[in-house]
Scaffold this active site. Structure first.
Site, PDB file in Angstrom:
ATOM      1  N   ASP A   1       2.428   3.506 -13.581  1.00  0.00           N
ATOM      2  CA  ASP A   1       2.268   2.879 -12.509  1.00  0.00           C
ATOM      3  C   ASP A   1       2.593   3.932 -11.147  1.00  0.00           C
ATOM      4  OD1 ASP A   1       1.813   1.019 -10.300  1.00  0.00           O
ATOM      5  OD2 ASP A   1       2.832  -0.784 -11.443  1.00  0.00           O
TER       6      ASP A   1
HETATM    7  C1  BGC Z   1       0.879  -1.361  -8.525  1.00  0.00           C
HETATM    8  C2  BGC Z   1      -0.287  -1.166  -9.320  1.00  0.00           C
HETATM    9  C3  BGC Z   1      -1.348  -0.538  -8.465  1.00  0.00           C
HETATM   10  C4  BGC Z   1      -0.878   0.893  -8.100  1.00  0.00           C
HETATM   11  C5  BGC Z   1      -1.920   1.685  -7.168  1.00  0.00           C
HETATM   12  C6  BGC Z   1       1.328  -0.172  -7.709  1.00  0.00           C
HETATM   13  O1  BGC Z   1       2.325  -0.356  -7.048  1.00  0.00           O
HETATM   14  O2  BGC Z   1       1.936  -1.859  -9.329  1.00  0.00           O
HETATM   15  O3  BGC Z   1      -0.756  -2.299  -9.966  1.00  0.00           O
HETATM   16  O4  BGC Z   1      -2.505  -0.203  -9.393  1.00  0.00           O
HETATM   17  O5  BGC Z   1       0.336   0.628  -7.116  1.00  0.00           O
HETATM   18  O6  BGC Z   1      -2.204   0.929  -5.962  1.00  0.00           O
END
Ligand code: BGC
Length: 825
Positions: free
Chosen positions: A234
């Protein structure tokens, strides 16, 4: 690039320098892997996801607002309520086409985490509180997207069920709950659809960050489930690649800066990072680039946005749940159920959401829609301006109301045959990054409902929200429609449902508790260091049905405009003695076309280990014309009857009797049959056989027969875990760690300075426009950030080394205590 054989990948790997390999294991920027033109490796672009494509304009970095328009489909909560895998697959295909048209090779979704608690700020982005629905619909989404040549990213593995301190909190989960609930939706999707990537979550799972958790990533994901794609972190979840690469996290997103590459090269040279671990990760990344960086995204085809908008509208109606629909005692609409609206009935549309809808969630999934349909426009078009009146009822910007707004609303309601009040959760009440403190609607929305229903008893309440709310006025209102977050065409879908052109096709994929206080998680500690999943298997309806707690609306509930008869049910044991097939005839006995959802729950009559009262093990959605009928057949495999034996670390089908219940909701059983199963291998990772007797604690009363009064104590949970709980402390001055959230430092001056700095940086990073509602919640959202996130939030201007220095300094400054003073506990 095109897909390569393993020999071609090995040859390409052989041409790369160490520096190039290291570079490939982290983003070159917020969204792309690095290109290495020298050997013909292109960059591969990833992008959010999951209910629409978010591609920030060039130079807009991680902006959530400054992005290319894309179709905003209904969010996962709405799609989840459709219980319709074929529909979710269609949406996936459309998403894949749009992603490809933007040059996005991997779309970041679906989210298949379970809704452990109704206050979860990100519940709108997840399908259900039940792993069968989350797994099936997640798999359908992946099937749809990947069918177009675009890769998916199954997220967030694992136990990422709270937004509070989401970047570092330690989820303490017992082995059965993990296997039987939290991992199941991932396991199903990985094994069925082989997603291109899996996203490792921010949080810790049983003491280790998911990106550094080799049990999770290597043993379970790759070893047991056979996942051979790329594990991507993530965004910001990797702290140290020398730790996360060996643990199985291949790609760290977004970029970590040049310094970090230098650090990793030194780790490689010193042997702290094994070359084999680096090579394995790069091999998988090259495979990904070869498979997904090819024609689908290169030969960009134009997309039929009008068709996607129509699909979004159909999906929104399919996920709309008719919660209540009763006749009114008096007034011009007396005697009949209010919905669908009687032809010719004048309508007062009340509530600013009718004109400025809440149609998607807030956070990384935010989509700039190609257009937005409102309920007011759509209903005015359907009924004619003369029949429709509007009153805003509350201020959409600050969520307040006034005597004047309420008086206008009452007047509009009184002078119309039917009043439709649109209320729900504004963006500031529900967003990624922070959980809700309660389940209440804004006070202004509550007052509006009371005012309108007092003025006209023929009132329909329409809800726009991403997760359950308390409905204190429920008894006084004859009709309630849960529209959830319907995407950009939600207004049109809602109008079609209200007038009866479309049916409300949804059934709740989550329980609506009477109040948050009745939910077991509301009584459990949350942070600062850990979140204890004390309820174990008793998540959602598994708890409410086990303790017999009244609920506002049960899991699976949803009414229809037509009626269905379920007859001729039969239940037979499969030839293997370890599975069963249930059949029944579903007939549409009403006068309208409609759909129904047959739900199958299994109750284990006698078990060595504790089990919930019943668990959803199969379902089928059936669409029928009036008078039509269809024979539905649902197969329950051995896993439907099995539990995970934590002593044997495998699935076990215990021989004995099982009740199979066919139901319209977890509280509305239509038919039940009983079967005896001989017990056999349950198809688990090591194909374990029958069980002779349980070898794990079975007699903990809180789990054997849970009760609301007793709840789930730390002591019970420790006995279940078989070891003491990790300390749930920390964050005292001088004790800060990389995982300390800023919220737990705010009582110190240095903590307050950091909170202010982070808020400023975060608002810059997400590109919130002046006055955007996000500003109001930004302080709470950034308060969840921990030190590990500093490099990401600062766009690598604060490096890892600097962060460590900062942490030491902060500890020094805040840890000075006078001799003899005691630490807070
Ligand atoms: C989120 C993800 C997301 C990523 C990119 C993160 O903060 O938890 O679900 O895909 O950011 O935006």
């Amino acid at each position: 690039m095109t897909a390569m054989t393993s020999a071609e990948i090995a040859a390409l790997l052989g041409q790369l320098t160490d520096a190039e390999k290291v570079a490939l294991t982290a983003g070159a920027d917020a969204w792309s892997t690095p290109a290495i033109p020298r050997v013909g490796i292109p960059a591969l672009r990833l992008g959010d996801g999951p209910h629409g494509v978010r591609k920030p304009h060039d130079g807009a970095g991680m902006s959530m607002f400054d992005s290319h328009p894309a179709t905003c489909f209904p969010t996962a909560v709405t799609l989840g309520s459709s219980w319709d895998a074929a529909l979710v697959q269609e949406v996936g295909e459309a998403l894949g086409r749009e992603a490809a048209s933007h040059g996005i090779a991997v779309l970041l979704g679906p989210g298949v985490n379970l809704k452990r608690t109704p206050v979860g700020g990100r519940n709108f982005e997840y399908f259900s509180e039940d792993p069968l629905i989350a797994g099936r619909l997640g798999a359908a989404w992946v099937r749809g997207v990947q069918g177009t040549g675009v890769g998916a990213s199954l997220k967030h593995l694992a136990a990422n069920n709270t937004e509070q301190r989401r970047y570092g909190v330690n989820a303490v989960v017992d082995e059965r709950a993990l296997r039987e609930l939290y991992l199941t939706s991932f396991e199903h999707t990985v094994m069925q659809e082989r997603p291109a990537t899996v996203m490792a979550a921010y949080n810790q799972l049983n003491g280790e960050h998911c990106t550094e958790n080799s049990w999770l990533l290597r043993d379970v994901l790759r070893g047991e489930w056979g996942f051979d794609g790329v594990v991507v972190s993530d965004w910001g979840a990797v702290w140290d690649r020398a730790v996360s690469l060996p643990a199985g996290n291949d790609l760290a997103m977004p970029g970590l800066g040049r310094d970090d590459d230098e650090y990793l090269l030194r780790a490689l040279a010193s042997g702290a990072l094994a070359r084999a671990d680096l090579d394995a990760a790069v091999t998988r990344i090259l495979d990904l680039v070869g498979r997904y960086g090819g024609p689908a995204t290169r030969d960009r085809k134009p997309v039929d946005l009008a068709a996607h908008h129509r699909l979004a509208r159909r999906a929104a109606a399919a996920g709309t749940v008719l919660l209540k629909n009763e006749p009114v005692a008096n007034g011009s609409a007396a005697g009949r159920a209010l919905l669908p609206l009687a032809a010719g009935a004048s309508v007062a549309v009340i509530g600013a959401f009718a004109q400025e809808p809440r149609f998607q969630g807030a956070g990384s999934s935010h989509v700039v829609p190609t257009r937005v349909e409102t309920l007011l426009e759509a209903l005015t078009e359907a009924r004619g301006a003369a029949q429709v009146r509007y009153a805003s009822g509350y201020d959409r910007t600050d969520n307040t109301t006034s005597a004047a707004l309420l008086a206008q609303a009452a007047e509009a309601a009184r002078s119309s045959a039917v009043a439709i009040v649109v209320v729900g959760l504004p963006e500031t009440f529900e967003t990624e990054g922070v959980d809700r403190p309660h389940l209440r609607l804004p006070e202004s929305h509550e007052r509006l409902v009371a005012t309108v229903v007092a003025a006209n008893p023929a009132t329909v309440v329409v809800l726009q929200n991403g997760s359950p709310v308390e409905l204190p006025w429920l008894d006084s209102v004859p009709a309630v429609v849960e529209a959830y977050l319907g995407g950009q065409a939600g207004g049109g879908a809602l109008s079609a449902v209200l007038v009866g052109e479309a049916e409300p096709g949804g059934r709740l994929a989550e329980t609506f508790p009477v109040s948050y206080a009745t939910h077991p998680v509301s009584a459990m500690p949350n942070g600062p260091a850990t979140v204890e999943y004390r309820e174990s298997l008793y998540v959602g309806y598994r708890y409410f049905d086990a303790v017999g707690e009244p609920v506002a609306f049960p899991f699976g509930h949803g009414l229809s405009y037509t009626s269905f008869a379920w007859t001729d049910a039969s239940l037979v044991v499969g030839a293997d003695g370890a599975s069963a097939v249930i059949e029944l005839l579903v007939a549409n006995t009403g006068e309208r076309a409609g759909s129904d959802v047959v739900q199958v729950y299994v109750h284990d009559v006698e078990s060595a280990l504790f089990r919930p009262e019943q668990e959803l093990r199969g379902f089928a959605k059936v669409s029928l014309m009036p008078g039509e009928s269809e024979r539905v057949s649902i197969t329950l495999d051995s896993r439907a009857f099995s539990y995970w034996d934590p002593a044997k670390h495998s699935w076990v089908l215990e021989p004995g009797r099982f009740d199979v219940r066919v139901a319209r909701s977890s509280r509305d059983m239509v038919w039940s049959g009983s079967i005896g199963l001989a017990g056999a291998g349950a198809g688990g990772p090591d194909g374990a056989g029958g069980v002779e007797g349980a070898s794990v604690p079975t007699g903990i009363p809180a789990y054997r027969s849970p009760s609301r009064e007793r709840g789930f104590t730390a002591g019970d949970f420790e006995r279940l875990l078989g070891h003491p709980l990790p300390p749930n402390t920390g964050a005292w001055p001088g004790q800060y760690t990389l995982d300390t959230a800023v919220r737990d430092m705010r009582h110190t001056p240095v903590g307050r300075i950091l909170a202010r700095y982070l808020k400023r940086e975060a608002i810059k990073t997400i590109g919130a426009p002046e006055g955007a509602p996000v500003d109001a919640v930004a302080a709470d959202v950034v308060a969840q950030l921990n030190f590990r996130m500093f490099p990401t939030v600062s766009d690598a201007t604060v490096s890892r080394r600097r962060t460590e220095q900062l942490l030491r300094l902060v500890n020094l400054l805040s840890g000075i205590r006078l001799p003899g003073t005691r630490r807070r506990s």
